[in-house]
Design an enzyme around this catalytic site. Sequence first.
Site, PDB file in Angstrom:
ATOM      1  N   LYS A  22       0.730  -1.145   0.147  1.00 56.35           N
ATOM      2  CA  LYS A  22       0.063  -0.165   0.039  1.00 56.35           C
ATOM      3  C   LYS A  22       0.907   1.359   0.073  1.00 56.35           C
ATOM      4  O   LYS A  22       0.815   2.292  -0.835  1.00 56.35           O
ATOM      5  CB  LYS A  22      -0.834   0.098   1.396  1.00 56.35           C
ATOM      6  CG  LYS A  22      -1.531   1.321   1.668  1.00 56.35           C
ATOM      7  CD  LYS A  22      -2.233   1.353   2.947  1.00 56.35           C
ATOM      8  CE  LYS A  22      -1.587   1.377   4.237  1.00 56.35           C
ATOM      9  NZ  LYS A  22      -1.070   2.607   4.747  1.00 56.35           N
ATOM     10  N   ASN A  23       1.807   1.279   0.895  1.00 59.02           N
ATOM     11  CA  ASN A  23       2.843   2.649   0.974  1.00 59.02           C
ATOM     12  C   ASN A  23       3.448   2.686   0.082  1.00 59.02           C
ATOM     13  O   ASN A  23       4.092   3.878  -0.304  1.00 59.02           O
ATOM     14  CB  ASN A  23       3.437   2.497   2.568  1.00 59.02           C
ATOM     15  CG  ASN A  23       2.548   2.650   3.651  1.00 59.02           C
ATOM     16  OD1 ASN A  23       1.381   2.915   3.508  1.00 59.02           O
ATOM     17  ND2 ASN A  23       3.099   2.349   4.796  1.00 59.02           N
ATOM     18  N   ARG A  94      -4.230  10.263   5.065  1.00 54.28           N
ATOM     19  CA  ARG A  94      -3.496  11.354   4.967  1.00 54.28           C
ATOM     20  C   ARG A  94      -2.340  11.473   3.399  1.00 54.28           C
ATOM     21  O   ARG A  94      -2.092  12.398   3.026  1.00 54.28           O
ATOM     22  CB  ARG A  94      -2.170  10.892   6.217  1.00 54.28           C
ATOM     23  CG  ARG A  94      -0.990  11.824   6.178  1.00 54.28           C
ATOM     24  CD  ARG A  94      -0.157  11.377   7.249  1.00 54.28           C
ATOM     25  NE  ARG A  94       1.088  12.107   7.256  1.00 54.28           N
ATOM     26  CZ  ARG A  94       1.152  13.537   7.781  1.00 54.28           C
ATOM     27  NH1 ARG A  94       0.266  13.920   8.308  1.00 54.28           N
ATOM     28  NH2 ARG A  94       2.516  13.865   7.856  1.00 54.28           N
ATOM     29  N   ARG A 123      -0.370  14.784  12.976  1.00 54.89           N
ATOM     30  CA  ARG A 123       0.727  14.484  12.216  1.00 54.89           C
ATOM     31  C   ARG A 123       1.125  15.762  11.043  1.00 54.89           C
ATOM     32  O   ARG A 123       0.105  15.800  10.313  1.00 54.89           O
ATOM     33  CB  ARG A 123       0.628  13.268  11.532  1.00 54.89           C
ATOM     34  CG  ARG A 123       0.786  12.143  12.264  1.00 54.89           C
ATOM     35  CD  ARG A 123       0.434  10.964  11.725  1.00 54.89           C
ATOM     36  NE  ARG A 123       1.202  10.297  10.681  1.00 54.89           N
ATOM     37  CZ  ARG A 123       0.969   9.169   9.827  1.00 54.89           C
ATOM     38  NH1 ARG A 123      -0.067   8.565  10.206  1.00 54.89           N
ATOM     39  NH2 ARG A 123       1.503   9.132   8.664  1.00 54.89           N
ATOM     40  N   PRO A 124       2.186  16.404  11.581  1.00 52.77           N
ATOM     41  CA  PRO A 124       2.165  17.552  10.869  1.00 52.77           C
ATOM     42  C   PRO A 124       2.729  17.402   9.403  1.00 52.77           C
ATOM     43  O   PRO A 124       3.178  16.774   9.053  1.00 52.77           O
ATOM     44  CB  PRO A 124       3.135  18.373  11.510  1.00 52.77           C
ATOM     45  CG  PRO A 124       4.068  17.270  12.200  1.00 52.77           C
ATOM     46  CD  PRO A 124       3.337  16.035  12.523  1.00 52.77           C
ATOM     47  N   VAL A 125       2.469  18.489   8.667  1.00 59.22           N
ATOM     48  CA  VAL A 125       2.944  18.811   7.221  1.00 59.22           C
ATOM     49  C   VAL A 125       3.909  19.907   7.054  1.00 59.22           C
ATOM     50  O   VAL A 125       3.956  20.330   5.868  1.00 59.22           O
ATOM     51  CB  VAL A 125       1.846  18.750   6.282  1.00 59.22           C
ATOM     52  CG1 VAL A 125       0.995  17.066   6.223  1.00 59.22           C
ATOM     53  CG2 VAL A 125       0.897  19.659   6.428  1.00 59.22           C
ATOM     54  N   ASP A 126       4.595  20.325   8.138  1.00 60.30           N
ATOM     55  CA  ASP A 126       5.057  21.805   7.994  1.00 60.30           C
ATOM     56  C   ASP A 126       6.500  21.327   6.944  1.00 60.30           C
ATOM     57  O   ASP A 126       6.658  22.424   6.509  1.00 60.30           O
ATOM     58  CB  ASP A 126       5.840  22.013   9.205  1.00 60.30           C
ATOM     59  CG  ASP A 126       6.555  21.176  10.128  1.00 60.30           C
ATOM     60  OD1 ASP A 126       6.106  19.830  10.251  1.00 60.30           O
ATOM     61  OD2 ASP A 126       7.612  21.403  10.732  1.00 60.30           O
ATOM     62  N   LEU A 127       7.155  20.174   7.206  1.00 65.83           N
ATOM     63  CA  LEU A 127       8.168  19.884   6.244  1.00 65.83           C
ATOM     64  C   LEU A 127       7.868  20.025   4.721  1.00 65.83           C
ATOM     65  O   LEU A 127       8.356  20.493   3.899  1.00 65.83           O
ATOM     66  CB  LEU A 127       8.896  18.676   6.425  1.00 65.83           C
ATOM     67  CG  LEU A 127       9.430  18.477   7.904  1.00 65.83           C
ATOM     68  CD1 LEU A 127       9.806  17.311   8.275  1.00 65.83           C
ATOM     69  CD2 LEU A 127      10.493  19.594   8.153  1.00 65.83           C
ATOM     70  N   ASP A 308       6.428   0.907  11.551  1.00 66.82           N
ATOM     71  CA  ASP A 308       5.204   0.326  11.270  1.00 66.82           C
ATOM     72  C   ASP A 308       5.010  -1.200  11.997  1.00 66.82           C
ATOM     73  O   ASP A 308       4.104  -1.958  11.518  1.00 66.82           O
ATOM     74  CB  ASP A 308       4.722   0.104   9.868  1.00 66.82           C
ATOM     75  CG  ASP A 308       4.521   1.614   9.387  1.00 66.82           C
ATOM     76  OD1 ASP A 308       4.693   1.664   8.389  1.00 66.82           O
ATOM     77  OD2 ASP A 308       4.223   2.457  10.021  1.00 66.82           O
ATOM     78  N   VAL A 330      10.383   7.381  16.047  1.00 67.57           N
ATOM     79  CA  VAL A 330       9.679   8.191  14.702  1.00 67.57           C
ATOM     80  C   VAL A 330       8.293   8.812  15.323  1.00 67.57           C
ATOM     81  O   VAL A 330       7.972   9.932  15.059  1.00 67.57           O
ATOM     82  CB  VAL A 330       9.535   7.241  13.677  1.00 67.57           C
ATOM     83  CG1 VAL A 330       8.736   7.936  12.464  1.00 67.57           C
ATOM     84  CG2 VAL A 330      10.667   6.611  13.077  1.00 67.57           C
TER      85      VAL A 330
END
Length: 421
Positions: A22-23, A94, A123-127, A308, A330
């Site tokens: 999936k990933n 996400r 879960r940030p997306v700042d990067l 995971d 992580v």
Amino acid sequence: MDKFIIKGPTPLKGTIPISGSKNAALPIMAAALLADDVVTITNIPRLKDIYTFNNVIRVLGAKVDFDEDQNKITIDPTTVGHLEAPYDLVRKMRASFYMLGALVGKHGSAKVSLPGGCAWGPRPVDLHLKGMEAMGIDISLEKGYVIAKADETLKGGKFRLEPSSVGATVNLLLASVLKAEEFVIENAAREPDVVQLCRVLTQMGADIEGIGTDTLRIRKVDSLSGAEISNDPDRIELGTFMIAGAMIPGSDLTLTGGNPEHLGEFTNKLRKTGARIEVEEDTIRVKAPDQLKPVSIKAEIYPGFPTDLQAQWATMLTQAEGDSKVTDNVYFDRFSYVPELVRLGGELDVEKNTVHISGKTPLTGASVMSTDLRASVSLVLAAMAAENTTEVLRIYHLDRGYESLEKKLNAVGAHLKRVDD
Ligand code: EPZ
């Protein structure tokens, strides 16, 4: 809402085929939107997240055909015209946030909802956003949406990911391959999912240096062609079943179609528990030892131990003779499975981003609650090792990431029954 009724203990004996990842699939499905022609991808698992992603891509105007019998997806990106990914779809998954990089990278404009947090915390997306700004993309936020603009070719630049991030690496690759004169990603993620994306983009005509390393240098190309791609097998599914074969006494499991090289240091760690592991190309055989040794791990970015698989590993350690600990460097709060394992008889104690485990504790069936994808499958592992009957509730989490789970496990001796609650 579906639940599993699981009877245990059931030694697992036989062969399980590993499905497509999936990933690894999601980034290359997003990359298809950068192409000037049709992209076909085989070895795509029939999972809820894949269907959700198909719907996101369709909303943009692309044509998506999923041949479920062949596990094959065909994406025609040439009809994309709606450059917006809506909240009600992005909040479900996400990875839909990859639409930002794909749309601004190909069409110079995108409006994508910020993803919701997930079960174990925001879960940030700042990067993702800072990296795009470093590339020269104009980023603004409006009512929970990110608006990205890049009308002409970008000079590019350099951006260091702190911490290293799979998603940010994927999004910056998607945004830069057609847009940035030259862009360098430092401390880039090296997960196999990212390596596969880089190889697929290169196959389509992209110019990427440093594939497989933590420094990626992208130089703009004018266009990307269509392609026929075979998706990687699922390394997390493989690791999950290897743990099952090690932790349930009397088990002797053969897993086919996987790629053990994608597991980083996991396989050697599993050998240290006493599990007997034979690797023959894409076939891995795992036999449970008479006594499991406690082996502590620290989840890190690739090629470290995969986060995971930390919940599954902690579950196995409840059956090891002695004390051990699992640290997640992580995600610092990915331990929602712990109270559920305690209900089954486990002795686990969370302190900051480490769970301390005392083994061996006999597990006895109870009703337990799934909270996220990897926590849920850990409860299934525990239930197969526990005496009597266990109810695992809210298994819709499982359907996001494990194709035909009950069929695969029942074929090797488990007793899982899906019941609509
Ligand atoms: C991917 O998530 C996977 N999801 C996750 O698998 C996996 O756990 C994770 O990588 C780590 O390996 C998919 O591939 C769809 P990250 P992603 O960005 O990309 C921080 C599963 O079970 N961070 O590598 O979202 C973040 O908080 C899922 O299949 C920032 O600070 O993970 C985390 O601590 C769960 N700012 C760390 O980086 C950002 O902008 C790693 O996250 C982005 C991330």
